[in-house]
Design a protein around this motif. Structure first.
Motif, PDB file in Angstrom:
ATOM      1  N   MET A 156      -4.330  -2.323  -8.811  1.00  0.00           N
ATOM      2  CA  MET A 156      -4.344  -2.235  -7.354  1.00  0.00           C
ATOM      3  C   MET A 156      -5.583  -2.947  -6.845  1.00  0.00           C
ATOM      4  O   MET A 156      -6.684  -2.796  -7.404  1.00  0.00           O
ATOM      5  N   VAL A 157      -5.424  -3.712  -5.823  1.00  0.00           N
ATOM      6  CA  VAL A 157      -6.549  -4.419  -5.216  1.00  0.00           C
ATOM      7  C   VAL A 157      -7.176  -3.514  -4.167  1.00  0.00           C
ATOM      8  O   VAL A 157      -6.463  -2.987  -3.307  1.00  0.00           O
ATOM      9  N   ARG A 158      -8.461  -3.377  -4.281  1.00  0.00           N
ATOM     10  CA  ARG A 158      -9.162  -2.567  -3.302  1.00  0.00           C
ATOM     11  C   ARG A 158      -9.364  -3.353  -2.022  1.00  0.00           C
ATOM     12  O   ARG A 158      -9.403  -4.580  -2.033  1.00  0.00           O
ATOM     13  N   GLY A 159      -9.531  -2.698  -0.941  1.00  0.00           N
ATOM     14  CA  GLY A 159      -9.697  -3.345   0.354  1.00  0.00           C
ATOM     15  C   GLY A 159     -11.057  -3.950   0.579  1.00  0.00           C
ATOM     16  O   GLY A 159     -11.302  -4.635   1.556  1.00  0.00           O
TER      17      GLY A 159
END
Length: 161
Positions: A156-159
């Motif tokens: 998951m890519v963090r914001g």
């Protein structure tokens, strides 16, 4: 006898060798009960005599790590082999996994009969094709069961940058 004629009588053409390897594989991988039932559907078979009666033994199984690494001895497995001859000198052989003597003998007899023109098509349609289909269905079932345990990982890519 010319050199070309002599070589054609001692070694089968490549397509014949591949066909024989394919039907021998189907016979070796068949479930013993299914093979026995298929042989019974053929009715009486021509007489045969054993060249090498079914005998059990062990074979070393070798493997490669990841399919590309160095070979190593994985372990031993039981193998049963048999060789028969029909009238006319046609020889049939079989090597099967396990200790089923009847499986090895039936596979060797069918191998010999498949080399005869008068039996080939009948055995291909009544024995080999159904056994190959059953093997394919078993393999598909195993693949579906194994697929249920497959795990997919993702990131998951963090914001934040």
């Amino acid at each position: 006898m010319s050199a070309s004629t002599q070589s054609s009588t001692t070694t089968p053409p490549p397509d014949a060798a591949a066909s024989r390897a394919a039907w021998m594989r189907v016979l070796a991988l068949a479930e013993p009960a299914a093979l026995d039932q298929a042989v019974k559907t053929l009715g009486p078979l021509p007489p045969h005599r054993p060249l090498r009666a079914p005998e059990r033994g062990m074979a070393m199984v070798r493997a490669r790590s990841g399919g590309t690494g160095a070979q190593f001895n994985l372990g031993e497995m039981s193998v049963t082999r048999c060789a028969v001859t029909l009238e006319g000198g046609i020889m049939g052989v079989a090597y099967v996994q396990g200790r089923e003597r009847q499986h090895a003998e039936q596979a060797a007899v069918l191998d010999a009969l498949l080399q005869r023109d008068d039996w080939h098509d009948r055995i291909q349609s009544q024995v080999i094709a159904p056994l190959a289909q059953a093997h394919h269905e078993r393999a598909q079932h195993r693949a579906r069961v194994a697929a249920q345990t497959q795990v997919e990982f993702f990131t998951m890519v963090r914001g934040e940058d």
